[in-house]
Design a protein around this motif. Structure first.
Motif, PDB file in Angstrom:
ATOM      1  N   LEU A   1       0.663  -1.222   0.116  1.00 52.86           N
ATOM      2  CA  LEU A   1      -0.072  -0.091   0.012  1.00 52.86           C
ATOM      3  C   LEU A   1       0.886   1.266  -0.109  1.00 52.86           C
ATOM      4  O   LEU A   1       0.553   2.292  -0.832  1.00 52.86           O
ATOM      5  CB  LEU A   1      -1.099   0.046   1.235  1.00 52.86           C
ATOM      6  CG  LEU A   1      -2.067  -0.796   0.914  1.00 52.86           C
ATOM      7  CD1 LEU A   1      -2.897  -0.749   2.591  1.00 52.86           C
ATOM      8  CD2 LEU A   1      -3.279  -0.268   0.071  1.00 52.86           C
ATOM      9  N   ALA A   2       1.862   1.147   0.708  1.00 57.18           N
ATOM     10  CA  ALA A   2       2.976   2.193   0.654  1.00 57.18           C
ATOM     11  C   ALA A   2       3.409   2.919  -0.626  1.00 57.18           C
ATOM     12  O   ALA A   2       3.774   3.949  -0.865  1.00 57.18           O
ATOM     13  CB  ALA A   2       4.026   2.000   1.777  1.00 57.18           C
ATOM     14  N   GLY A   3       3.488   1.838  -1.475  1.00 58.05           N
ATOM     15  CA  GLY A   3       3.917   1.876  -2.985  1.00 58.05           C
ATOM     16  C   GLY A   3       2.769   2.920  -3.594  1.00 58.05           C
ATOM     17  O   GLY A   3       2.894   3.325  -4.779  1.00 58.05           O
ATOM     18  N   VAL A   4       1.627   2.791  -3.146  1.00 58.23           N
ATOM     19  CA  VAL A   4       0.582   3.596  -3.894  1.00 58.23           C
ATOM     20  C   VAL A   4       0.171   4.697  -3.148  1.00 58.23           C
ATOM     21  O   VAL A   4       0.073   5.722  -3.741  1.00 58.23           O
ATOM     22  CB  VAL A   4      -0.848   2.487  -3.864  1.00 58.23           C
ATOM     23  CG1 VAL A   4      -2.098   3.367  -4.439  1.00 58.23           C
ATOM     24  CG2 VAL A   4      -0.260   1.128  -4.576  1.00 58.23           C
ATOM     25  N   ILE A   5       0.028   4.673  -1.905  1.00 61.09           N
ATOM     26  CA  ILE A   5      -0.206   5.853  -1.222  1.00 61.09           C
ATOM     27  C   ILE A   5       0.791   6.144  -0.021  1.00 61.09           C
ATOM     28  O   ILE A   5       1.131   5.091   0.637  1.00 61.09           O
ATOM     29  CB  ILE A   5      -1.769   5.673  -0.413  1.00 61.09           C
ATOM     30  CG1 ILE A   5      -2.729   5.708  -1.293  1.00 61.09           C
ATOM     31  CG2 ILE A   5      -1.845   6.915   0.559  1.00 61.09           C
ATOM     32  CD1 ILE A   5      -4.227   5.297  -0.815  1.00 61.09           C
ATOM     33  N   GLU A   6       0.907   7.237   0.187  1.00 64.13           N
ATOM     34  CA  GLU A   6       2.322   7.618   1.536  1.00 64.13           C
ATOM     35  C   GLU A   6       1.560   6.940   2.743  1.00 64.13           C
ATOM     36  O   GLU A   6       0.613   7.299   3.193  1.00 64.13           O
ATOM     37  CB  GLU A   6       2.536   8.949   1.228  1.00 64.13           C
ATOM     38  CG  GLU A   6       3.558   9.422   2.473  1.00 64.13           C
ATOM     39  CD  GLU A   6       3.891  11.015   2.272  1.00 64.13           C
ATOM     40  OE1 GLU A   6       4.882  11.184   3.182  1.00 64.13           O
ATOM     41  OE2 GLU A   6       3.342  11.729   1.803  1.00 64.13           O
TER      42      GLU A   6
END
Length: 676
Positions: free
Chosen positions: A102-107
């Protein structure tokens, strides 16, 4: 013959088997018929209800939380909608891996991860928990495009609480937070209608007025009946009852005055409470330092919590409500009123003040600024004579002092409309026996302990709320009220106002001539006493009393100058006052911790409060800067009109993608549609 006999036997056995098989088939058919009758007839209603429950889902709609406004309509707490990224742990196979992806999509920052882990510990595994809040439109779009990659993760639109003035008034307003397991367990004991009303609610008031008036602010939960497909997808809405928004709290607080006082304190520690003696309405309720309640709305991160919790200045402590202090010389007018009311000493009795009072083998002294000479009650208050009140305390005794001053609200809760108030200590012999119940050797009250009570030291410890309440009673001539922060409650649906009048208590039987003695003496303090420089040029009359109270006791042979280098060991600065003297409309008590003399630390703040309330004046920027440093007495510079000064720290709602719907449930439907 034998062959024929065998044939008949075989036929008989065959017929028997056929009959048995037929009977078994008939029995089974009858069982099936009975089961069908049971299901179709006897259990028809129950099964139909279960079928409908599988087909129809009832979704609670959480209402908008009520607003909080000051007495002039300035909004102190409001709501806004924003998107959150939420994870249901029970639906995720590898939680850490999912968060990393998820961190790769949303900070997702480290503090978001820490907060999420804490929420998991406090919540159940099947609950949806936010990993990120206040998503931007771009972040919502990025996740929606890759939604298929993240089972158990979804975007929801939720209502968020917003405190637009930030730290101003934080202790009295309080904050909301996510319901924890202990609070959920406590809800099991609620009435059924209350439990039903909180279905779908995930946040409740945790502190201050948000907590005290939770039921008024929450509103009434609505519902939506939705028909679903076998896969659980919503097909159509069958029924809908909109939620009823929470009521609006209108406070008696003047938030501009509150902001002014907090600005005058700046980084100093302390508290101020101002009350209207005519009705008990609280005009200002200050505790410094403050904190930003917006930090708690999403769930405070560990670093911010540690910073607040471990700060030596204790910003989370509501000093106005829970901070207890020795009142110092601000106690002397109360002692004088107790003497008059009990008949123990008349106002015209003169005591020779030689600056020392000897009791037993101990000598009780006076401050360096005091002057020797004969003093009656008025002069003793104006000059703040220690010897006069040492002797008075000795004459009255601890129990008479207690019995005379307890009705003024000292040493007990005022029952203000916010939770967490402490009692303070107005000592008596019975109190000491109870306090030292586990140490019988210390239970005895010694006569020497009474002497220091007369000047507001010893075991005396009160909150500024109690002191303001006591002087409000004196200012009103004995009329008493339960202090109130909420002035009225507005029903936003019916547009009706419900007045929250302060409860009037039975008045104290104070003689007008006795009240006049105290009022006159306290007025003398501002004209010729310790606060004369502060109130120089004031176009109104006021009564006041400065106080300087020890923060720590001195060791044998130790001088005050020896501990002065340690700022936290210096004396506290106090001031109590009311104005105008002829017909008081405001009474206050304040303390500036470790600020020294009451005339230099606390009294200048009181002067600016009176100028604001009685003249509508706001200090000049130069005057504010000097007062923050305790370098001024009477105001300097040109004062401004209070209505022309903008509120410091005012801001709009936080910048985030705003959800399009007016309620959390409807907004969530929009968000779900976007994610699909």
């Amino acid at each position: 013959m034998t062959l024929i006999t065998n044939l008949h036997q075989e036929l008989s056995r065959f017929r028997l088997r056929v009959l048995a098989a037929g009977a078994f088939v008939l029995f089974c058919f009858l069982l099936l018929l009975a089961r069908l009758l049971w299901l179709q007839v006897a259990q028809h209603s129950a099964l139909l209800e279960r079928a409908e429950s599988n087909r129809v889902t009832v979704v609670p709609i959480v209402p908008n939380r009520g607003l909080i406004k000051d007495r002039n309509g300035i909004v102190l707490a409001s709501n806004y909608s924003a998107y959150t990224l939420e994870i249901t742990p029970s639906k995720v196979v590898d939680l850490e891996k999912t968060i990393d992806e998820l961190a790769g999509v949303i900070e997702i920052q480290p503090r978001d991860r820490k907060r999420f882990k804490r929420l998991i510990e406090e919540s159940k595994n099947f609950e949806s928990l936010p990993i990120r809040t206040k998503l931007s439109d771009a972040e919502v779009a990025r996740f929606a495009a890759q939604r298929f990659r993240f089972p158990g993760v979804e975007i929801k639109a939720r209502l968020f609480r917003n405190y637009p003035l930030g730290e101003i008034g934080s202790h009295l307003i309080g904050y909301i937070g996510r319901i924890n397991q202990a609070e959920k367990k406590a809800q099991d004991d609620w009435p059924e209608e209350d439990i039903a009303n909180y279905r779908g609610t995930e946040y409740i008031g945790k502190l201050g007025l948000e907590q005290a008036y939770e039921r008024e602010l929450h509103g009434v939960t609505g519902f939506e009946q939705v028909e679903t497909s076998a896969g659980g997808k919503a097909v159509r809405r069958l029924a809908h009852r909109p939620p009823t928004p929470g009521n609006t709290l209108v406070l008696s607080i003047d938030i501009r005055l509150q902001a002014l006082v907090e600005e005058l304190f700046k980084d100093r520690r302390g508290a101020l409470v101002a009350i209207d003696p005519r009705n008990g309405e609280v005009l200002a309720f200050v505790s410094k330092p403050t904190f930003d309640p917006n930090l708690f709305v999403d769930g405070i991160d560990a670093d911010s919590w540690r910073e607040l919790n471990e700060n030596p200045d204790k910003p989370l402590l509501n000093r106005a409500l829970r901070g207890t202090y020795p009142p110092g010389s601000t106690f002397k007018p109360l002692m004088a009123m107790a003497a008059l009311n009990s008949g123990k000493r008349a106002a015209n009795v003169v005591i020779m003040d030689n600056l020392n009072y000897t009791f037993g083998n101990k000598v009780f002294g006076s401050p360096e600024t005091d002057r020797a000479g004969p003093k009656d009650m008025r002069l003793a208050i104006v000059s703040s004579s220690n010897v006069y009140f040492y002797s008075l305390a000795n004459e009255m005794g601890v129990d008479l002092i207690h019995d005379q001053l307890e009705p003024f609200g000292l040493g007990r809760k005022t029952d203000i409309d916010v939770q967490g108030e402490v009692t303070g200590v107005l000592p008596s012999q019975d109190w000491k026996r109870r306090y030292f119940a586990k140490n019988p050797a210390n239970q005895k009250w010694f006569a020497g302990e009474t002497i220091s009570l007369g000047i507001g030291q010893g075991y005396n410890n009160f909150t500024m709320l109690q002191m303001a309440n006591a002087y409000s009673t004196i200012a009103s001539g004995g009329q008493r009220f339960k202090p109130r922060l909420v002035r009225e409650i507005e029903d936003v649906v019916q547009h009706k106002q419900r007045r929250m009048a302060s409860d009037a208590l039975p008045p104290l039987p104070l003689k007008p001539e006795h009240v006049e003695v105290i009022r006159n003496a306290m007025n003398g303090v501002t004209l010729e006493g310790t606060s004369r420089q502060v109130f120089l040029g004031a176009p109104y009359t006021s009564g006041g009393k400065t106080g300087t109270a020890q923060a720590v006791g001195l060791k044998a042979g130790e001088k005050y100058k020896d501990i002065k280098a340690d700022e936290r060991k210096r004396d506290h600065s106090l001031y109590v006052a009311f104005a105008p003297v002829e017909a008081p409309t405001i009474a206050l008590a304040l303390i500036v911790e470790n600020a020294g003399w009451g005339s230099s630390g606390a009294a200048p703040i009181a002067r600016r409060v009176f100028d604001y309330m009685l003249l509508g004046q706001y200090p000049s920027e130069e005057d504010i800067a000097l007062t923050q440093q305790a370098k001024t007495y009477a105001p300097v510079g040109t004062p401004r009109r209070a209505v022309d000064v903008p509120l410091p720290g005012s801001s709009g709602a936080p910048a985030a993608a705003s959800a399009p719907a007016s309620t959390a449930s409807e907004a969530s439907s929009a968000a779900s549609g976007a994610s699909r």
